[in-house]
Design an enzyme around this catalytic site. Structure first.
Site, PDB file in Angstrom:
ATOM      1  N   HIS A 168       0.869  -1.172   0.000  1.00 34.17           N
ATOM      2  CA  HIS A 168       0.000   0.000   0.000  1.00 34.17           C
ATOM      3  C   HIS A 168       0.908   1.226   0.000  1.00 34.17           C
ATOM      4  CE1 HIS A 168      -3.121  -2.802   2.021  1.00 34.17           C
ATOM      5  NE2 HIS A 168      -3.153  -2.895   0.705  1.00 34.17           N
ATOM      6  N   GLU A 171       1.380   4.127   2.580  1.00 36.21           N
ATOM      7  CA  GLU A 171       1.832   3.823   3.940  1.00 36.21           C
ATOM      8  C   GLU A 171       3.351   3.950   3.983  1.00 36.21           C
ATOM      9  OE1 GLU A 171      -2.040   0.891   4.125  1.00 36.21           O
ATOM     10  OE2 GLU A 171      -0.078   0.023   4.561  1.00 36.21           O
ATOM     11  N   HIS A 261       3.176  -2.361   7.102  1.00 35.68           N
ATOM     12  CA  HIS A 261       2.045  -1.504   6.733  1.00 35.68           C
ATOM     13  C   HIS A 261       1.871  -0.341   7.705  1.00 35.68           C
ATOM     14  CE1 HIS A 261      -0.253  -3.994   3.725  1.00 35.68           C
ATOM     15  NE2 HIS A 261       0.645  -4.867   4.126  1.00 35.68           N
ATOM     16  N   GLU A 337       1.647  -3.390  11.601  1.00 38.08           N
ATOM     17  CA  GLU A 337       0.898  -2.159  11.366  1.00 38.08           C
ATOM     18  C   GLU A 337       1.391  -1.039  12.277  1.00 38.08           C
ATOM     19  OE1 GLU A 337      -1.468  -1.593   9.128  1.00 38.08           O
ATOM     20  OE2 GLU A 337      -2.057  -3.605   8.464  1.00 38.08           O
TER      21      GLU A 337
HETATM   22 CA   LIG Z   1      -2.121  -1.281   4.700  1.00 35.04          CA
END
Ligand SMILES: [Ca+2]
Ligand SMILES: [Ca+2]
Ligand SMILES: [Ca+2]
Ligand SMILES: [Ca+2]
Lengths: 373, 373, 373, 373
Positions: A168, A171, A261, A337
């Site tokens: 992504h 990010e 992420h 994350e």
């Molecule tokens: Ca993500």
């Protein structure tokens, strides 16, 4: 003087609806061939002392509307040091409006959803790490726009560890994490790095989505495809970036994998795992849990309370890399994350979550891996 | 192992015709909407020890076929330090072929016509200079692709000095010259800078053609237009970059102007002036000649023997900036040309003409200007 | 809180007579075995916001009482960046008192007569330059306390150029000048350096008086001897530092020589020559004058109005290096004097004369030498 | 050419017995007023390619004759990067001879028992840390030669933590450890530092023995006194350095204390504690053991197998700081010992134990402390 706003640079993304003196009404361009939008990055030129009042509108339709409450925009005057600005969110005004207010202390101010990591910096990183002793560079393939999928390999051990980031592209903290990981792994003095280099073979892909990165996308590649939903069936047409990486994984095998992420809504660092995969093995779960527990002991910036709901047994979405790799290789795989907001448990009103904290988190993740091996 | 070649980055330009082991046949993409081509910039990934043999073909049709004889390609392993490679030119083979041979000492090698100056570095430069005391930033307008035409202003004096560069985007040494000029002008200790800041108002446009720069053009903007043939009649459609700068010059007036370039064929640093303009004034010519003479005394890297033929009286091409500014403002204006090859009189087989020499030349030009004012 | 004052470090020199809150009465220790004193260097530890009031007394008996009027003390909080403090001199109070007043912005403040150049920095400089390609290191001898008299040699030409500094150790700007000279001479890109390295053999002694430097002396070595009065008859007992250098000069011969100094009283940069030597040759004088004229053209920080009175014909003091070398070798020799105060013609109230300006002056001196050869 | 050897600089220590071409016979000067000797630090000037053969003799009488077997001398060409040289020890030759053999790759080579940490670097560190937000500087007193005993205080918590180093001045790794500790503690992003600053008040004395450090001592101060045998009864005459620190500890109290050292003989990092103190409390021992266990988990460079024999109950020597503080304050106090040789368990033939590893060990110690609090 009227301020001037520009986003025509690497990872730039803003639409200027209106400028009136030192106020502006803005919106965010969708990812190409997609409805996702959330990432912004633009430059304001103004006069020192200007009372900037910037409204980014239409955010109720953004990919993560819950991302805006409690969020503060990132800014830099020199493109090196990033800090947070006074920011508020009104879900009811202008279809969801983020308002940034700041008295300018410089004539140029870069504002972004998170401190950007440009493709130029990416190429600096790759070229400089590739020169280090013991590092092998491989070009695993190319993106739809022809950019290389760069992979750096380090270590002489048998445990196959894959680190990859920025599926992504918005990010960007994920590539700061990678810079931290690479700095630690090539450090000739670091005892964890020396130990890990003996135990493991690292395969490191700092940026899996260069097209989305350069274009200022939040979530997709040039074709508007979310790469982290392609791992069960990547194709050269839609997701060559995933195909190239998964093919290389098939060659090496995967024992451990970290997919890095950022999360838009949750104000914490957390892991997501693979509990719902069909072939789930107790030892695999145990190692994952042991890693999570040890990481929580190793850094105050990590926690285990906030996070995603776990999948029910057998209900894992195997199109995502973490579950796919756990299923395909029996790997201990994880999604790491980091927040766009801040770490609720150790807040820093000046910097929020930051590039530096992302890099230190990578150090802690690697130290933890060394402890478990 | 087969080498891999990529140019999908800022100012990248190469067409891969064929790769065979460690050899490759390449060609150069034309500037968009134009027949000009000469700039190349690409990355080779390979194994240490590979005997690279790279042939860039079709160069008889390039913009400056005389540029290839006596030229050596620039290369870098870390994207910071640039050196020259063994290079030869055969005008008769493959429609004009430049052959680069090199035994790889690194896994990644960047090769370019000259050390590149990326738009990211440009934005770093602009943001950091704009923060210095006494510097005013102005956005003069935008390019066809929406990039800003950045202008930095320094000094409290009455003499209006305009420095601008990279009308021809492939002449990246021109922006290295600008970096040198800005470093000197903002140095709080430099006596020339302190003197010049008191005498002059500098208007500095480090890059007049950001679209061509990012796209890896040699000579034109997004529309295929040579900006240095637009100064008599710039238009928003074809040449907004020139229009923006010339409008700002009309506001300030111009006493001195330096238009910074690279020359493909001549192995020397030299000036070109405005001798053929209709309104030529003796005092104007005198100052130009005095500058040229003093600069030759001030740096062994400048000379007055090699250069362009002068225009006959009244025959100046007023579409070029140097002549237009001399005619329009009575300015002492000059084109500063640096070589892609090397300085014949002070050759450096390792580095050739280089970013560092370009920066030092800027220092000498500013010291010379201070002497004459 | 009561401030604390300490000078027990490299080149430290202060006597604390009395401390009362944030005020202190101080004096300067004489050079060992000598009556000279003027150099001071000490550290104040205090609280941010303290109104420091520091009186250095007894200065009517200092080596250069005219040095105090118009002088401002140098200070640094980080030992890298030096600035000037509010300073006044009252010749009638306390036997001549320099009063420094400053509201502390840091807890530690270093204060000195000029930005110090420590022996550790000296050794860093020597070791790092000695590693550069084309540089030869020679240890010419040792000081009375056994410190090395370091000499760096650069260049392949026939013209023998000697640069030496800090005979008077308190004139630390002389070693900053040397750092500037060495940086320029080893720069692979600098055109003057490349030209000079081809024409000359440089012999560079960055510090001729390491004992006095480390001890915080103004003017003498360990034995209390003014080295610049020993050149007609240096001895191992009194002035081995001069003997070592003069012996090496006798081996090489001397065509050009620059002896770098600071002047306590005159607010300008100027040269002193050798006009009174018995063997004075017109060509020698002419070259000296040509250098002086060219240097004045090359940097606004140099001038020819202020300076020392010239010696009458035949009246030169041959115990000084400049005259001795002019007489002994027919050299074009010169004393380069920089101010402790500021350059009257280009004043900088923030920094005064500074390390950075000293380094840039060295660049101008070398460029000038290149022009004349 | 004959090599030249010099040690007349900060922490220099060597006696040149004889030089013959590129060979030298050397010995080590005893600490002033003492019989201890082991630290050496000198500079060799030579020609590139010289086969250096350096014999340091008389080492059977050194403080730690067991320190020489398995030891390799440290060297640097640029005074920044330190590496190990081919070194062997013959206990029977020349009263114990360490032979260093090296083919010179530079003209200047610094050789030392361990990478030095100069007083100038100390003052840079103190001045720069003292400027950081939240740091308080205190001068606790002065050494016998008048140097300051610098203390930096950080943190807003109630737990009183004292870190102090270089009681034994030749153990320079202890101040590298301090540099690492300070870098971590002032890092605005580091989560351990942020957590520790909230929990603790740190009192940090980077160098308790500046006189011995500057003089090139192994183990004692100016008066020949081993400071780590003075903690039960420090006096202004013999050990003002200890008196100053202990007085400040009496004011603040001490909850945790780390006394940082190097060990000459044992090839490992280890702790020494306070098990033999009269007032030993189980909770105190438990915390010490918990720290030791956690540190072993946190860095592969620490271990618990090698180390000193523990004191029998009640037999602790209370003149040492660790035991004195444990007894006096009930503190969890510890001596941290790093090797001069290498870490046997994670050997690095190029660098051995190094400044970088010392700094990373400090990071691990602080992370461990944060875990336990
Ligand atoms: Ca993500
Ligand atoms: Ca051109
Ligand atoms: Ca003097
Ligand atoms: Ca010890």
């Amino acid at each position: 003087m009227t301020i001037s706003i520009n986003a025509a640079f690497d990872s730039g993304n803003i639409v200027v609806e209106n400028v009136d003196g030192t106020s502006a009404r803005l919106s965010i361009r969708k990812d190409r061939e997609s409805d996702f939008f959330q990432w912004f990055h633009f430059r304001v030129s103004c006069a020192v002392g200007d009372a900037l009042d910037l409204a980014i509108t239409g955010l109720a339709d953004s990919a993560y509307p819950d991302g805006w409450s409690g969020y503060a925009a990132c800014a830099s005057t020199d493109r090196e040091n990033w800090f947070r600005l006074d920011t508020s969110y009104d879900a009811k005004m202008g279809g969801g409006t983020l308002t940034i207010q700041h008295t300018a202390e410089s004539q140029i101010l870069y504002i972004a959803y998170f401190a950007p990591y440009s493709m130029e910096r990416h190429h600096d990183l790759v070229a400089q790490v590739a020169e280090c002793e013991g590092v092998t560079y491989r070009c695993l393939g190319t993106s739809l726009e022809g950019q290389p999928i760069d992979c750096l390999e380090i270590g002489t051990g048998d445990t196959q560890v894959w680190l990859y980031a920025r599926q992504h592209p918005g990010e960007s903290m994920a590539e700061w994490w990678m810079e931290g990981a690479l700095e630690k792994l090539i450090d000739p003095a670091d005892p964890h790095a020396r130990s890990l280099r003996a135990k493991c073979r690292f395969h490191i892909v700092p940026n899996m989505n260069p097209d989305g990165s350069r274009r200022g996308h939040l979530r997709t590649n040039f074709a508007g495809v979310n790469l982290n939903r392609e791992w069960d069936n990547p194709t050269a047409e839609r997701s060559p970036e995933v195909l190239a990486v998964r093919n290389a994984m098939d060659e090496s095998g995967v024992d451990w994998a970290m997919d890095v992420h950022g999360d838009e809504a949750i104000p914490a660092v957390f892991l997501a795992g693979f509990e719902g995969i069909p072939s789930l093995k107790p030892a695999q779960t145990e190692k994952y849990k042991a890693f999570e527990t040890a990481l929580a002991a190793n850094t105050p910036d990590f926690q285990v309370d906030l996070g995603y709901a776990e999948s029910a047994p057998g209900q894992a979405n195997l199109s995502m890399s973490t579950t796919q790799l756990a299923e395909r290789f029996g790997a201990v795989s994880m999604t790491i994350e980091m927040p766009f907001k801040d770490n609720r448990d150790l807040p820093d009103p000046v910097a929020g979550w930051s590039p530096e904290r992302s890099k230190l988190l990578a150090h802690a993740c690697l130290a933890t891996l060394d402890q478990l091996l």
